[in-house]
Design an enzyme around this catalytic site. Structure first.
Site, mmCIF file in Angstrom:
data_model
loop_
_atom_site.group_PDB
_atom_site.id
_atom_site.type_symbol
_atom_site.label_atom_id
_atom_site.label_comp_id
_atom_site.label_asym_id
_atom_site.label_seq_id
_atom_site.Cartn_x
_atom_site.Cartn_y
_atom_site.Cartn_z
ATOM 1 N N LYS A 31 0.897 -1.166 0.000
ATOM 2 C CA LYS A 31 0.000 0.000 0.000
ATOM 3 C C LYS A 31 0.931 1.211 0.000
ATOM 4 O O LYS A 31 0.932 2.010 0.947
ATOM 5 C CB LYS A 31 -0.909 -0.075 1.241
ATOM 6 C CG LYS A 31 -1.981 0.986 1.317
ATOM 7 C CD LYS A 31 -3.141 0.762 0.372
ATOM 8 C CE LYS A 31 -4.109 1.942 0.454
ATOM 9 N NZ LYS A 31 -5.177 1.872 -0.560
ATOM 10 N N ASP B 173 -1.520 -12.147 5.566
ATOM 11 C CA ASP B 173 -2.542 -12.848 6.345
ATOM 12 C C ASP B 173 -3.907 -12.667 5.682
ATOM 13 O O ASP B 173 -4.647 -13.625 5.458
ATOM 14 C CB ASP B 173 -2.571 -12.286 7.773
ATOM 15 C CG ASP B 173 -3.652 -12.941 8.606
ATOM 16 O OD1 ASP B 173 -3.735 -14.179 8.599
ATOM 17 O OD2 ASP B 173 -4.425 -12.209 9.257
HETATM 18 C C1 IPM Z 1 -2.663 -17.473 10.017
HETATM 19 C C2 IPM Z 1 -3.449 -17.163 11.259
HETATM 20 C C3 IPM Z 1 -2.515 -16.554 12.275
HETATM 21 C C4 IPM Z 1 -1.980 -15.267 11.705
HETATM 22 C C5 IPM Z 1 -3.134 -16.321 13.659
HETATM 23 C C6 IPM Z 1 -3.740 -17.572 14.219
HETATM 24 C C7 IPM Z 1 -2.107 -15.752 14.618
HETATM 25 O O1 IPM Z 1 -4.525 -16.335 10.974
HETATM 26 O O2 IPM Z 1 -1.729 -18.297 10.093
HETATM 27 O O3 IPM Z 1 -2.978 -16.939 8.947
HETATM 28 O O4 IPM Z 1 -2.591 -14.208 11.853
HETATM 29 O O5 IPM Z 1 -0.917 -15.318 11.087
HETATM 30 MN MN MN Z 2 -4.744 -15.895 8.853
#
Ligand code: IPM
Ligand code: MN
Length: 342
Positions: free
Chosen positions: A182, A239
């Site tokens: 971004k 994520d």
């Molecule tokens: C992922 C999960 C994790 C993250 C969580 C559970 C901490 O959502 O592996 O994508 O945010 O990385």
């Molecule tokens: Mn995740």
């Protein structure tokens, strides 16, 4: 039979142990021998003992060739486990302390999905960004409360991620890399990412490059997923877009991931992208495909290339034989069917 690889198994919470059991069943059927040790870690242990990841356990884990993890996390809204306890204390701690700086998430668009026939990989930076834990409160609980949560981006961290992504792209037929960020708003972090990618790119002359803003990426993943080959991005964007990528390629129940320490200074960790899904735990409704595919990534990392390919192929063939739109059979039945194909 190949030499046994030492693998730490963390089934974890909810459906975690169920899907991991199927993944191990499939690996056994591939003929690769694993010497496994089970670790009781997760919300259950925390509620029983107050422990999340004791230091001696972390030290033991360092000695394994790989770690296979199901899922960790208490039921959503559980009041007994404060938010972030398991995530920060277990999963993120493993990612950071074992220097698992790449989160590799490959996607294949399944029949009937929005991204049917598309194949791409997300290389998510896995140790920095907003996940680093920088920030805090000022005047907490008062009307003048302030909360900050910074994004940590080091040149070293961004460069090793960018180089990994370029190297991966260079080995793939399309040899294309898209940086997702971004840069129009995050002008400090985005600038570092863009400059780093620009500066290392001459080392990978065969790889073509592109840049997409993360919001536009959300549109493209739905409307033109075929434009992507390798995507690299920071921890939080990675994520978010990998949940979307999972959804458009057939469902998060199929999405695998490898948390890699490419320098091999310790074990890498393999886990499905999905969470603990405590609401369906014990019902047999969990899809073990993501865990099985994660195990295939683990086999590849352990040097069992041929077995890895057979497991991945058996999973793909199983999916091709399944009538999409009809309910999936129980967890164990899927694991049995894939194991039988090997
Ligand atoms: C992922 C999960 C994790 C993250 C969580 C559970 C901490 O959502 O592996 O994508 O945010 O990385
Ligand atoms: Mn995740």
């Amino acid at each position: 039979m190949s030499e046994a690889h030492r693998v730490a198994v963390i089934g974890g919470d909810g459906i975690g142990p169920e899907v991991v059991a199927e993944a191990l069943k499939v690996v056994a059927a591939s003929g690769v021998h694993l010497d496994t040790v089970d670790y009781d870690l997760g919300a259950d242990r925390y509620l029983r003992t107050g422990e999340v990841l004791p230091e001696p356990v972390l030290d033991e884990l360092r000695g394994f060739d790989a770690i296979l993890l199901g899922a960790v996390g208490p039921p959503v809204g559980s009041s007994e486990v404060p938010p972030g306890t398991m995530e920060r204390g277990l999963l993120l701690k493993l990612r950071f302390d074992l220097d698992l700086y790449i989160n590799l998430r490959p996607f294949v668009g399944l029949p009937g999905s929005i991204a049917e026939g598309c194949e791409f990989v997300v290389v998510r930076e896995n140790t920095e960004g907003t996940y680093a834990g920088e920030g805090g409160f000022l005047r907490k609980g008062t009307p003048n409360e302030v909360a900050t949560q910074g994004s940590v981006n080091t040149r070293m961290g961004v460069e090793r991620c960018a180089r990994f992504a370029f190297e991966l792209a260079a080995r793939r037929p399309r040899r294309h890399l898209t940086l997702v960020h971004k840069t129009n708003v995050l002008t400090f972090a985005g600038d570092l990412w863009q400059r780093t990618v620009d500066e290392v790119s001459p080392d990978y002359p065969g790889v073509s490059r592109d840049y997409n803003h993360v919001d536009a990426t959300c549109i493209y993943l739905v409307e033109q997923p075929g434009r992507y080959d390798v995507i690299t991005t920071d921890n939080l964007f990675g994520d978010i877009i990998t949940d979307l990528a999972g959804a458009v390629t057939g469902g998060i129940g199929f999405a695998a991931s490898a948390n890699l320490n490419p320098a091999r200074t310790g074990p890498s960790l393999f886990e499905p992208v999905h969470g603990a899904a405590n609401d369906i735990a014990g019902t047999g409704a969990a899809n073990p495909l993501a865990a099985i595919r994660s195990a295939a990534l683990m086999l590849e990392h352990l040097g069992e290339q041929e077995a890895a390919e057979r497991v991945a192929k058996a999973a793909t063939e199983y999916l091709a034989s399944h009538q999409f739109g009809t309910p999936f059979p129980p967890t164990v039945v899927i694991g049995d069917a894939i194991a039988e194909r090997l």
